[in-house]
Design a protein around this motif. Structure first.
Motif, PDB file in Angstrom:
ATOM      1  N   THR A   1      32.350  45.651  34.739  1.00  8.47           N
ATOM      2  CA  THR A   1      33.387  46.106  35.221  1.00  8.47           C
ATOM      3  C   THR A   1      33.103  47.473  35.561  1.00  8.47           C
ATOM      4  O   THR A   1      32.221  48.311  35.067  1.00  8.47           O
ATOM      5  CB  THR A   1      34.634  45.994  34.879  1.00  8.47           C
ATOM      6  N   TYR A   2      33.543  48.238  36.750  1.00  9.51           N
ATOM      7  CA  TYR A   2      33.682  49.443  36.896  1.00  9.51           C
ATOM      8  C   TYR A   2      34.844  50.100  37.919  1.00  9.51           C
ATOM      9  O   TYR A   2      35.117  49.133  38.961  1.00  9.51           O
ATOM     10  CB  TYR A   2      32.259  50.226  37.580  1.00  9.51           C
ATOM     11  N   ALA A   3      35.423  50.973  37.789  1.00 10.70           N
ATOM     12  CA  ALA A   3      36.515  51.520  38.633  1.00 10.70           C
ATOM     13  C   ALA A   3      36.156  53.202  38.539  1.00 10.70           C
ATOM     14  O   ALA A   3      35.965  53.748  37.606  1.00 10.70           O
ATOM     15  CB  ALA A   3      37.842  51.163  38.244  1.00 10.70           C
TER      16      ALA A   3
ATOM     17  N   MET B   1      47.474  52.056  53.709  1.00 14.57           N
ATOM     18  CA  MET B   1      46.712  50.782  53.207  1.00 14.57           C
ATOM     19  C   MET B   1      46.351  50.606  51.902  1.00 14.57           C
ATOM     20  O   MET B   1      45.557  51.525  51.208  1.00 14.57           O
ATOM     21  CB  MET B   1      45.519  50.776  54.297  1.00 14.57           C
ATOM     22  N   SER B   2      46.771  49.600  51.301  1.00 15.90           N
ATOM     23  CA  SER B   2      46.347  49.314  49.896  1.00 15.90           C
ATOM     24  C   SER B   2      45.265  48.469  49.749  1.00 15.90           C
ATOM     25  O   SER B   2      44.930  47.302  50.672  1.00 15.90           O
ATOM     26  CB  SER B   2      47.602  48.660  49.319  1.00 15.90           C
TER      27      SER B   2
ATOM     28  N   ALA C   1      29.870  51.259  42.833  1.00 20.87           N
ATOM     29  CA  ALA C   1      30.443  52.324  43.659  1.00 20.87           C
ATOM     30  C   ALA C   1      32.004  51.712  44.235  1.00 20.87           C
ATOM     31  O   ALA C   1      32.013  51.584  45.862  1.00 20.87           O
ATOM     32  CB  ALA C   1      29.565  52.802  44.764  1.00 20.87           C
ATOM     33  N   PRO C   2      32.738  51.325  43.718  1.00 21.63           N
ATOM     34  CA  PRO C   2      34.067  50.834  44.256  1.00 21.63           C
ATOM     35  C   PRO C   2      34.849  52.059  44.828  1.00 21.63           C
ATOM     36  O   PRO C   2      34.717  53.123  44.575  1.00 21.63           O
ATOM     37  CB  PRO C   2      34.720  49.926  43.090  1.00 21.63           C
ATOM     38  N   PRO C   3      35.521  51.569  45.849  1.00 18.86           N
ATOM     39  CA  PRO C   3      36.431  52.677  46.464  1.00 18.86           C
ATOM     40  C   PRO C   3      37.182  53.158  45.487  1.00 18.86           C
ATOM     41  O   PRO C   3      37.945  52.686  44.598  1.00 18.86           O
ATOM     42  CB  PRO C   3      37.209  51.924  47.522  1.00 18.86           C
ATOM     43  N   PRO C   4      37.492  54.665  45.502  1.00 23.34           N
ATOM     44  CA  PRO C   4      38.327  55.214  44.659  1.00 23.34           C
ATOM     45  C   PRO C   4      39.939  54.767  44.668  1.00 23.34           C
ATOM     46  O   PRO C   4      40.168  54.635  45.761  1.00 23.34           O
ATOM     47  CB  PRO C   4      38.344  57.019  45.039  1.00 23.34           C
ATOM     48  N   GLY C   5      40.301  54.577  43.597  1.00 19.50           N
ATOM     49  CA  GLY C   5      41.599  54.101  43.511  1.00 19.50           C
ATOM     50  C   GLY C   5      41.658  52.617  43.506  1.00 19.50           C
ATOM     51  O   GLY C   5      42.952  51.908  43.486  1.00 19.50           O
ATOM     52  N   ASP C   6      40.675  51.938  43.761  1.00 23.89           N
ATOM     53  CA  ASP C   6      40.678  50.508  43.926  1.00 23.89           C
ATOM     54  C   ASP C   6      40.766  49.977  42.665  1.00 23.89           C
ATOM     55  O   ASP C   6      40.398  50.699  41.470  1.00 23.89           O
ATOM     56  CB  ASP C   6      39.547  49.944  44.593  1.00 23.89           C
TER      57      ASP C   6
ATOM     58  N   PRO D   1      32.000  40.850  43.677  1.00 24.63           N
ATOM     59  CA  PRO D   1      32.656  39.935  44.415  1.00 24.63           C
ATOM     60  C   PRO D   1      33.840  40.555  44.590  1.00 24.63           C
ATOM     61  O   PRO D   1      34.741  40.093  45.586  1.00 24.63           O
ATOM     62  CB  PRO D   1      33.006  38.657  43.408  1.00 24.63           C
ATOM     63  N   ASP D   2      34.314  41.739  44.294  1.00 23.86           N
ATOM     64  CA  ASP D   2      35.697  42.242  44.338  1.00 23.86           C
ATOM     65  C   ASP D   2      35.683  43.378  45.506  1.00 23.86           C
ATOM     66  O   ASP D   2      36.655  43.966  45.671  1.00 23.86           O
ATOM     67  CB  ASP D   2      36.035  42.886  43.095  1.00 23.86           C
ATOM     68  N   ALA D   3      34.308  43.597  46.128  1.00 21.30           N
ATOM     69  CA  ALA D   3      34.262  44.616  47.115  1.00 21.30           C
ATOM     70  C   ALA D   3      35.203  44.308  48.332  1.00 21.30           C
ATOM     71  O   ALA D   3      35.497  42.988  48.448  1.00 21.30           O
ATOM     72  CB  ALA D   3      32.948  44.668  47.942  1.00 21.30           C
ATOM     73  N   PRO D   4      36.025  45.118  48.648  1.00 24.25           N
ATOM     74  CA  PRO D   4      37.146  44.866  49.893  1.00 24.25           C
ATOM     75  C   PRO D   4      36.612  44.493  51.335  1.00 24.25           C
ATOM     76  O   PRO D   4      36.919  45.202  52.317  1.00 24.25           O
ATOM     77  CB  PRO D   4      37.843  46.323  49.885  1.00 24.25           C
ATOM     78  N   ILE D   5      35.537  43.608  51.191  1.00 21.89           N
ATOM     79  CA  ILE D   5      35.079  42.994  52.482  1.00 21.89           C
ATOM     80  C   ILE D   5      34.943  41.547  52.033  1.00 21.89           C
ATOM     81  O   ILE D   5      34.795  41.086  50.872  1.00 21.89           O
ATOM     82  CB  ILE D   5      33.651  43.666  52.947  1.00 21.89           C
ATOM     83  N   PRO D   6      34.939  40.459  53.155  1.00 16.14           N
ATOM     84  CA  PRO D   6      34.908  39.248  52.942  1.00 16.14           C
ATOM     85  C   PRO D   6      33.868  38.689  52.194  1.00 16.14           C
ATOM     86  O   PRO D   6      34.202  37.574  51.591  1.00 16.14           O
ATOM     87  CB  PRO D   6      34.922  38.607  54.508  1.00 16.14           C
TER      88      PRO D   6
END
Length: 181
Positions: free
Chosen positions: A178-180, A1-2, A128-133, A73-78
């Motif tokens: 930003t953060y990753a 899953m990407s 705390a974005p998901p690793p790799g996002d 706004p970029d969290a992988p949730i709606p």
């Protein structure tokens, strides 16, 4: 899953237009990555979890209080992810020190309070974005309001704060970082 998704528009551009004013920080720079000091301490992020210093100026005449937020706004949730919401900041306050958003509340202006972030904590929760996002945007915003108090308590959600504030916003200042990892 990407987790790779298209970048959404600036969520504040979807709101009614209001005058802009200036938001700056000694700790973070516009469109630059957050320092580890402002990254979440848990969930493998390993940061210092300290809210950055913020200061603002040029807000509209008639401002009676402020709301200060941090939103991803970029969290992988709606609905994105609320990292911090500070309510009822008096109009005479135009700066928050580094770590003002700690859970102790010791750095908050008199009368101001934090509502639970999306982790359920009444405090700043660092990036705390998901690793790799892809890099996430962390939007620090200050809303200038036409009321001295918003009329909510510390039990409401950030969404309720922002919805309640909607008809009272005289101006808005946004600092995007930003953060990753």
């Amino acid at each position: 899953m990407s987790l790779q998704r298209p970048i959404d528009p600036d969520p504040y551009s979807l709101l009614p237009e209001v005058p802009a004013f200036t938001l700056t920080s000694k700790d973070v720079a516009a469109d630059e990555p957050l320092d580890l000091a402002h990254v979440y301490s848990g969930m493998g992020a390993g940061g210092g979890n300290r809210s950055p210093q913020l200061s603002w100026e040029g807000f509209p005449a008639g401002t009676q209080s402020f709301v200060v937020t941090c939103f991803d706004p970029d969290a992988p949730i709606p609905g994105g992810f609320w990292h911090w919401t500070l309510v009822d900041v008096p109009a005479a306050v135009t700066e928050l020190a580094t770590d003002a958003g700690s859970a102790t509340g010791a750095g908050l202006p008199t009368g101001a309070f934090q509502v639970p972030n999306d982790l359920g904590e009444r405090a700043y929760a660092g990036a705390a974005p998901p690793p790799g996002d892809r890099p996430h945007r962390y939007l620090f915003a200050v809303l200038a309001l036409d009321v001295p108090t918003l009329g909510v308590n510390d039990q409401v959600t950030p969404a309720v704060v922002n919805f309640t504030a909607l008809g009272h916003v005289l101006g808005r200042a946004v600092l995007s970082t930003t953060y990753a990892h």
